[in-house]
Design an enzyme around this catalytic site. Structure first.
Site, short mmCIF file in Angstrom:
data_model
loop_
_atom_site.label_atom_id
_atom_site.label_comp_id
_atom_site.label_asym_id
_atom_site.label_seq_id
_atom_site.Cartn_x
_atom_site.Cartn_y
_atom_site.Cartn_z
N HIS A 23 -7.85 -41.40 -1.95
CA HIS A 23 -7.82 -40.92 -0.57
C HIS A 23 -6.70 -39.89 -0.34
O HIS A 23 -6.02 -39.91 0.68
CB HIS A 23 -7.70 -42.09 0.42
CG HIS A 23 -8.98 -42.84 0.55
ND1 HIS A 23 -9.38 -43.78 -0.37
CD2 HIS A 23 -9.97 -42.75 1.47
CE1 HIS A 23 -10.56 -44.26 -0.01
NE2 HIS A 23 -10.95 -43.64 1.08
N HIS A 69 -13.57 -30.00 -0.07
CA HIS A 69 -14.68 -30.93 -0.24
C HIS A 69 -14.17 -32.17 -0.97
O HIS A 69 -13.07 -32.17 -1.51
CB HIS A 69 -15.86 -30.29 -0.99
CG HIS A 69 -15.55 -29.93 -2.40
ND1 HIS A 69 -14.77 -28.84 -2.75
CD2 HIS A 69 -15.90 -30.52 -3.56
CE1 HIS A 69 -14.67 -28.77 -4.05
NE2 HIS A 69 -15.35 -29.79 -4.58
N CYS A 107 -17.24 -24.49 -4.09
CA CYS A 107 -16.19 -25.48 -4.35
C CYS A 107 -14.79 -24.96 -4.07
O CYS A 107 -13.81 -25.69 -4.22
CB CYS A 107 -16.29 -25.99 -5.79
SG CYS A 107 -17.79 -26.95 -6.07
N GLU A 166 -17.31 -36.53 -11.31
CA GLU A 166 -17.24 -36.15 -9.90
C GLU A 166 -18.57 -36.36 -9.20
O GLU A 166 -18.64 -36.33 -7.98
CB GLU A 166 -16.75 -34.72 -9.73
CG GLU A 166 -17.64 -33.66 -10.31
CD GLU A 166 -17.10 -32.27 -10.03
OE1 GLU A 166 -17.91 -31.42 -9.61
OE2 GLU A 166 -15.89 -32.02 -10.22
N HIS A 183 -10.48 -32.05 -2.68
CA HIS A 183 -9.78 -30.94 -3.32
C HIS A 183 -10.47 -29.64 -2.93
O HIS A 183 -11.56 -29.63 -2.36
CB HIS A 183 -9.70 -31.09 -4.84
CG HIS A 183 -11.01 -31.07 -5.56
ND1 HIS A 183 -11.11 -30.97 -6.92
CD2 HIS A 183 -12.30 -31.15 -5.13
CE1 HIS A 183 -12.38 -30.98 -7.30
NE2 HIS A 183 -13.12 -31.09 -6.23
#
Length: 124
Positions: free
Chosen positions: A67, A27, A23, A112, A14
């Site tokens: 994925h 990544h 971010c 995460e 994302h």
């Protein structure tokens, strides 16, 4: 009140559009997911719901994100693909999948990384 928890995992990428930091770039993560369900009572066999049923539904729910580039999913067209919003999306999907099975989804936590996760909880 009984509470059950099952765990699952998936990998996805994302980019946080409004983050203004590292971010914001594309990544990925190897996400871990915990789904908590609650039941007032037990059914035949002394179980609230067979763990195998919850695990099967969680695997099915995660197929749609595994994925994948989360930003491309319809759910994230008007929302950031953050761990918080991902937890809510999985919560809503699990709630739909377990409807009528004698349990209620109480909480979904999306990790995460080993040290950072976000949860979405059922409103009181």
């Amino acid at each position: 009140m009984y509470e059950l928890v099952v765990k699952g995992a998936f990998s996805a990428a994302h980019a946080l559009r409004n983050y203004h930091g590292k971010c914001e770039a594309l990544h990925g993560h190897n996400f871990k997911v915990e789904v908590y369900v609650r039941s007032e009572g037990l059914g035949p066999g002394g179980m609230a719901l067979d763990f195998a049923v919850i695990k099967r539904e969680l695997r099915a729910a995660l197929e749609g994100v595994d994925h994948r580039y989360l930003n491309d999913l319809p759910y994230f067209q008007d929302k950031e693909p953050s761990s918080e919003n991902l937890a809510r999306m999985i919560f809503e999907e699990m709630q739909r999948r377990l409807e009528g099975k004698g349990v209620e989804v109480y909480k979904v936590t999306v990790w995460e990384s080993e040290g950072a996760g976000a949860s979405y909880l059922r409103e009181p």
